[in-house]
Design a protein around this motif. Sequence first.
Motif, mmCIF file in Angstrom:
data_model
loop_
_atom_site.group_PDB
_atom_site.id
_atom_site.type_symbol
_atom_site.label_atom_id
_atom_site.label_comp_id
_atom_site.label_asym_id
_atom_site.label_seq_id
_atom_site.Cartn_x
_atom_site.Cartn_y
_atom_site.Cartn_z
ATOM 1 N N GLU A 261 0.783 -1.178 -0.160
ATOM 2 C CA GLU A 261 0.059 0.156 0.121
ATOM 3 C C GLU A 261 0.944 1.230 0.052
ATOM 4 O O GLU A 261 0.582 2.423 -0.472
ATOM 5 C CB GLU A 261 -1.107 -0.051 1.358
ATOM 6 N N GLN A 262 1.943 1.209 0.670
ATOM 7 C CA GLN A 262 3.138 2.491 0.552
ATOM 8 C C GLN A 262 3.433 2.737 -0.744
ATOM 9 O O GLN A 262 4.345 3.591 -1.017
ATOM 10 C CB GLN A 262 4.064 2.014 1.682
ATOM 11 N N LEU A 263 3.518 1.728 -1.796
ATOM 12 C CA LEU A 263 4.033 1.624 -2.938
ATOM 13 C C LEU A 263 2.971 2.191 -3.968
ATOM 14 O O LEU A 263 3.250 2.313 -5.253
ATOM 15 C CB LEU A 263 4.631 0.533 -3.457
ATOM 16 N N ALA A 264 1.980 2.521 -3.543
ATOM 17 C CA ALA A 264 0.817 3.217 -4.480
ATOM 18 C C ALA A 264 1.331 4.723 -4.850
ATOM 19 O O ALA A 264 1.991 5.394 -4.025
ATOM 20 C CB ALA A 264 -0.513 3.291 -3.910
ATOM 21 N N SER A 265 0.977 5.223 -5.910
ATOM 22 C CA SER A 265 1.066 6.587 -6.273
ATOM 23 C C SER A 265 0.636 7.514 -5.305
ATOM 24 O O SER A 265 -0.502 7.498 -4.710
ATOM 25 C CB SER A 265 0.368 6.799 -7.939
ATOM 26 N N PRO A 266 1.442 8.366 -4.809
ATOM 27 C CA PRO A 266 1.097 9.360 -3.741
ATOM 28 C C PRO A 266 -0.075 10.449 -4.337
ATOM 29 O O PRO A 266 -0.433 11.079 -3.334
ATOM 30 C CB PRO A 266 2.540 10.075 -3.337
ATOM 31 N N THR A 267 -0.067 10.543 -5.594
ATOM 32 C CA THR A 267 -0.853 11.680 -6.039
ATOM 33 C C THR A 267 -2.135 10.793 -6.720
ATOM 34 O O THR A 267 -2.990 11.478 -7.278
ATOM 35 C CB THR A 267 -0.279 12.306 -7.218
ATOM 36 N N LEU B 173 16.211 -2.064 -8.502
ATOM 37 C CA LEU B 173 15.187 -2.481 -9.396
ATOM 38 C C LEU B 173 15.035 -1.229 -10.626
ATOM 39 O O LEU B 173 14.594 -1.599 -11.713
ATOM 40 C CB LEU B 173 13.808 -2.413 -8.768
ATOM 41 N N ARG B 174 15.282 -0.133 -10.122
ATOM 42 C CA ARG B 174 15.533 0.769 -11.125
ATOM 43 C C ARG B 174 16.436 0.363 -12.342
ATOM 44 O O ARG B 174 16.036 0.576 -13.432
ATOM 45 C CB ARG B 174 15.813 2.182 -10.606
ATOM 46 N N VAL B 175 17.558 0.174 -12.235
ATOM 47 C CA VAL B 175 18.570 -0.240 -13.050
ATOM 48 C C VAL B 175 17.906 -1.250 -13.894
ATOM 49 O O VAL B 175 18.050 -1.576 -15.041
ATOM 50 C CB VAL B 175 19.864 -0.258 -12.505
ATOM 51 N N PRO C 78 10.293 0.738 -5.115
ATOM 52 C CA PRO C 78 10.172 -0.033 -3.712
ATOM 53 C C PRO C 78 11.583 0.046 -3.096
ATOM 54 O O PRO C 78 12.641 -0.322 -3.499
ATOM 55 C CB PRO C 78 9.849 -1.447 -3.979
ATOM 56 N N PRO C 79 11.750 0.779 -1.964
ATOM 57 C CA PRO C 79 12.963 0.709 -1.195
ATOM 58 C C PRO C 79 13.463 -0.788 -0.769
ATOM 59 O O PRO C 79 14.747 -0.646 -0.552
ATOM 60 C CB PRO C 79 12.408 1.673 0.027
ATOM 61 N N GLN C 80 12.391 -1.678 -0.938
ATOM 62 C CA GLN C 80 13.063 -3.119 -0.482
ATOM 63 C C GLN C 80 13.797 -3.513 -1.744
ATOM 64 O O GLN C 80 14.623 -4.712 -1.412
ATOM 65 C CB GLN C 80 11.814 -3.895 -0.354
#
Length: 337
Positions: A67-73, A132-134, A126-128
């Motif tokens: 749920e913390q990974l949903a778009s903040p906007t 993942l970005r790369v 995800p900070p976990q």
Amino acid sequence: MSDDIPVIDLAAALADDAPGDLLATVRRAAETIGVVQVVYHGVPAEVIAGFNDGFRRVLDLPREEKEQLASPTGHPYRGWRQWPDDFGRLELERFNIGQYDDSDAAEAAGLSPEHATLYTHANVWPPQEPGLRVATQRYQDAFADVARRVLGLYARVLDVPAETYPLGDDVYTTTVVNNYPKWPYDGASDDEKLLLLEHADSSVLTVLHQEGDYAGLQGRRPDGTWTSVPIRHDALQVFTGTLLTNWTDGRLRPGRHRVVAGGTVTRRSSAVFVHPSLDTVVEPLPAFADPDGSDFEPVSVWERASGNVEEYLRVFGRPEQLAAWRENRPYVAEVTA
């Protein structure tokens, strides 16, 4: 292998001495169903695994963490989201990634300030999974390259120059991971329980990798019946999108598809949707244009991309989702199971 959706050795099909029957098979699939599977596609296994394994771990997180990974906007095409059916049962969860992290990154990559507004709502990482970005960038780049080579193959089988399709180097891409849960509810046939409704993608080509326990992805035959797309971990699925159908004045059929429930098993797919640059206007190309006119209207890639969110919410948005979007806050759908 499905008789309708062939498995194509992409390296062999692009070789100077490609067998005539192989090219004929590609052409038949492109003109009739708009879906092929390709093997020997050149994407390293570690690129696919690095992306898929990372997102598998993300989607396996407890719900409260996701749920913390949903778009903040409340942007429907950024970060994690899920959607239930009308009874609150979870049908699908999804993670969306934009091509650029935010508008500053888009301008730094060369987009105009106007086009960079497409990325005002930032990606969610995800900070976990710090790598993942790369991994995602490698995945996007590799799949866009597969799309370019398949376009070259389609040019070859239609006997037009390889450069006929003006995809270019500055492609516009979107990326999505779909996670289809178990669906243990009784009494649902394929037509009664669709986890993803029938549609054709609005891309030029969509390149997808699937994994899981059941072949829930189906392609639509010209007669309206359906055929399953078998899961092959060494294969990529390539769907013709509506922009390629437009470019070819209807010569290449859009790959209409859907996803059906799998009962007590699961399935995951990861797709990159490949479009020409945002300033492209797509219309039938001279190699395919009918001198008597066309049924296809010009399509502005920018107008479609910039209006995509509002169009999606107009058609599919639920009241609570619309409220979150208007109020610039996260939206997480309630589910009962």
